[in-house]
Every structure is written in C-alpha cells, then in structure tokens.
Design a protein around this motif. Structure first.
Motif, PDB file in Angstrom:
ATOM      1  N   ASN A  19       0.801  -1.235   0.000  1.00  0.00           N
ATOM      2  CA  ASN A  19       0.000   0.000   0.000  1.00  0.00           C
ATOM      3  C   ASN A  19       0.826   1.274   0.000  1.00  0.00           C
ATOM      4  O   ASN A  19       0.342   2.317   0.445  1.00  0.00           O
ATOM      5  CB  ASN A  19      -0.981   0.004   1.175  1.00  0.00           C
ATOM      6  CG  ASN A  19      -1.956  -1.146   1.112  1.00  0.00           C
ATOM      7  OD1 ASN A  19      -2.579  -1.363   0.085  1.00  0.00           O
ATOM      8  ND2 ASN A  19      -2.071  -1.887   2.194  1.00  0.00           N
ATOM      9  N   ASN A  22      -0.886   4.243  -1.655  1.00  0.00           N
ATOM     10  CA  ASN A  22      -2.200   4.599  -1.145  1.00  0.00           C
ATOM     11  C   ASN A  22      -2.053   5.655  -0.049  1.00  0.00           C
ATOM     12  O   ASN A  22      -1.707   5.333   1.090  1.00  0.00           O
ATOM     13  CB  ASN A  22      -2.891   3.339  -0.616  1.00  0.00           C
ATOM     14  CG  ASN A  22      -4.290   3.587  -0.144  1.00  0.00           C
ATOM     15  OD1 ASN A  22      -4.612   4.657   0.379  1.00  0.00           O
ATOM     16  ND2 ASN A  22      -5.139   2.587  -0.307  1.00  0.00           N
ATOM     17  N   TYR A  25      -4.048   5.089   3.217  1.00  0.00           N
ATOM     18  CA  TYR A  25      -3.448   4.019   4.031  1.00  0.00           C
ATOM     19  C   TYR A  25      -2.241   4.561   4.798  1.00  0.00           C
ATOM     20  O   TYR A  25      -2.072   4.281   5.985  1.00  0.00           O
ATOM     21  CB  TYR A  25      -3.034   2.844   3.142  1.00  0.00           C
ATOM     22  CG  TYR A  25      -2.430   1.717   3.920  1.00  0.00           C
ATOM     23  CD1 TYR A  25      -3.230   0.724   4.459  1.00  0.00           C
ATOM     24  CD2 TYR A  25      -1.050   1.648   4.122  1.00  0.00           C
ATOM     25  CE1 TYR A  25      -2.672  -0.314   5.192  1.00  0.00           C
ATOM     26  CE2 TYR A  25      -0.487   0.621   4.856  1.00  0.00           C
ATOM     27  CZ  TYR A  25      -1.305  -0.360   5.384  1.00  0.00           C
ATOM     28  OH  TYR A  25      -0.750  -1.374   6.109  1.00  0.00           O
TER      29      TYR A  25
END
Length: 91
Positions: A19, A22, A25
C-alpha cells in the motif's frame, strides 16, 4: 562545557511494503505509529506524491509533526521500499 542533547532518530529502511501508493493508508499508518510510540500529533499527517517524471524515484512522502519533533517517511512506488525517520527530543 556540557554537551547538549537535541533529540534522537529512529531510522528504518524497509522492503516489500504494501500500500505504498495509497495516501489514505499511509495517513492511517502514521496515526497508528504516533499512538504506538506514545507521541502527541500536531495536526494531521500530510502525504504528497513526488517524482512522477522518473519511475525509479516516484512515491509518496509523508510528514507528521509531533509535539517533540516529526516523523518523515518516503515510500517507493516501484519496489515497495519505505524509508522512515522518527526524530524526537522525547525518549
């Protein structure tokens, strides 16, 4: 003359992270880290994607101010590496 101590660093080089591309995240991870190390956040973590012109450099950079200093991290899109620096004047 006494030597002054102005803080310490915890520096982490990590591989195979998930991640890293992201931003939400990463923000959640930063908030969790602040709690885990018993620090006090100053504002929200900021995540900005840099290096789009070169895939070898591209990735998110996160900055979280904490009451005693800051947490800075860069995440590489290409290979999932993470470079984290926690700096604090608190032990």
């Amino acid at each position: 003359m006494a030597t002054k101590f102005w803080g310490q660093h915890l520096i982490i080089d990590a591989a195979n992270c998930k991640n890293v591309d992201n931003a939400e995240y990463i923000k959640d991870w930063a908030k969790s880290l602040v709690k885990e190390i018993d620090m006090i956040p100053y504002g929200e973590p900021e995540v900005i994607h840099f290096g789009k012109q070169d895939p070898k450099l591209a990735g998110n950079t996160m900055l979280q101010f904490i009451e005693t200093s800051n947490i800075l991290a860069h995440f590489c899109d290409l290979d999932g590496e993470a470079y984290v620096d926690v700096h604090s004047c608190k032990a």
